[in-house]
Design an enzyme around this catalytic site. Structure first.
Site, short mmCIF file in Angstrom:
data_model
loop_
_atom_site.label_atom_id
_atom_site.label_comp_id
_atom_site.label_asym_id
_atom_site.label_seq_id
_atom_site.Cartn_x
_atom_site.Cartn_y
_atom_site.Cartn_z
N LYS A 41 -0.80 1.22 5.41
CA LYS A 41 -2.10 1.60 4.86
C LYS A 41 -3.15 0.89 5.69
O LYS A 41 -3.19 -0.35 5.74
CB LYS A 41 -2.23 1.19 3.39
N TYR A 97 -6.68 -15.84 4.23
CA TYR A 97 -7.33 -17.15 4.21
C TYR A 97 -7.06 -17.91 5.51
O TYR A 97 -7.99 -18.22 6.25
CB TYR A 97 -6.92 -18.01 3.01
N TYR A 109 -0.20 -3.43 5.02
CA TYR A 109 -1.54 -3.18 4.49
C TYR A 109 -2.51 -3.93 5.38
O TYR A 109 -2.55 -5.16 5.38
CB TYR A 109 -1.61 -3.64 3.03
N THR A 149 -5.84 -3.76 -3.91
CA THR A 149 -7.16 -4.36 -4.16
C THR A 149 -7.71 -3.92 -5.50
O THR A 149 -8.21 -4.74 -6.29
CB THR A 149 -8.12 -3.98 -3.02
#
Length: 300
Positions: free
Chosen positions: A171, A117, A143, A54
């Protein structure tokens, strides 16, 4: 869980920095400064780097730019610490292509965010990770950040993912402490990294092997100190450092999204350029307020 309990071939643990992507003033990628940032955090004690998370603005880069970022970071710090490259995309097709390019660029592992999305069911998630595992010969780290992707993983799906040989860890940025605790307890073979700055201490108490910290991109010493203090058994001081980390994160979040890290880096003399639009840097007044807060906290 300690890192010795997992079957992670990279033995990830400690502090992993989700390194930034630097840009020139025209918003083209500055690969040299991107690589220099990986060196910046490594020289200050982190245990691994995660380009194209990110904080690396991965969703705003095209495929060639992503491959160039991975190559530049690997060229700078590869062989010194693990380089785990973000390869996630909305589609499995593009995630696989990104993973192949990251492998070709020399990454030690790949980080695969849940597709975003479009809504994703359990079988879709499992198929996604299986196809990435079939495409490359590198360890895969899931993730989990449902606040950004709109797609969470159920405990049952995570358990099935853990059975995929290539899936070595995860993560978790859900900030869901009960979910995280269950995930660690139920999947001892996974190397679980806490992805929230607010839960670096708690994630370790629950048995995580370490954490991915945005703050460590600008102030790696603070997060490394927290980890080493926790490992040494000084829990009172580790809690105090987590308290400081709360305050630092709050100061970062006073500006536009993601602006805090690059603002704090500038205050340390490291210019990473703008964020890519529509993201934007702090105003001069905002950066001055950030400087004042960080000085008051004693971390600059």
């Amino acid at each position: 869980m300690s890192s010795d309990d997992s079957t992670d071939p990279l033995s990830l643990g400690g502090v992993i920095s989700p390194t930034i992507t630097a840009f020139h003033d025209d918003e083209s990628v500055d690969y040299e400064t991107t690589a220099a940032h990986a060196r910046f955090v490594l020289d200050r004690g982190v245990d691994g780097v995660f380009p194209l998370g990110t904080n690396g603005e991965f969703a705003l880069l095209d495929a060639a730019e992503r491959a160039g970022v991975v190559e530049s970071v690997v060229d700078e710090v590869g062989g010194e610490v693990p380089v785990i490259a973000g390869v996630g995309a909305e589609s499995t097709y593009h995630t696989v292509r990104n993973a192949e390019r990251a492998a070709d660029a020399g990454a030690d592992g790949v980080v695969v965010v849940t597709p975003y999305y479009y809504p994703l069911d359990d079988e879709g998630a499992l198929s996604h990770y299986r196809r990435v595992a079939d495409a490359i010969d590198l360890p895969i780290y899931a993730y989990h950040i449902p606040s950004r992707t709109g797609n969470g993983l159920s405990s049952e799906t995570l358990a099935e993912m853990a059975d995929i040989d290539a899936v070595a860890g995860m993560k978790d940025s859900s900030k869901d402490v009960p979910w995280l605790g269950r995930a660690i307890a139920a999947n001892p073979d996974l190397a679980v990294l806490t992805g929230a700055d607010s839960l670096q201490f708690v994630g370790r108490v629950l048995g995580g092997v370490g954490g991915v910290s945005a703050v460590s991109n600008a102030l790696p010493e603070l997060v490394v100190d927290l980890h080493e203090t926790y490992e040494a058994g000084d829990l009172d001081r580790a809690r105090d450092l987590q308290d400081t980390l709360y305050e630092v994160r709050a100061a970062f979040e006073a500006g536009p999204y993601l602006a805090g890290v690059k603002g704090a880096l500038s205050l340390r003399g490291f210019d990473a350029g703008p964020l890519r639009s529509p993201l934007r840097r702090m105003t001069d007044e905002g950066e001055a307020a950030l400087e004042s807060e960080l000085q008051e906290l004693g971390v600059l």
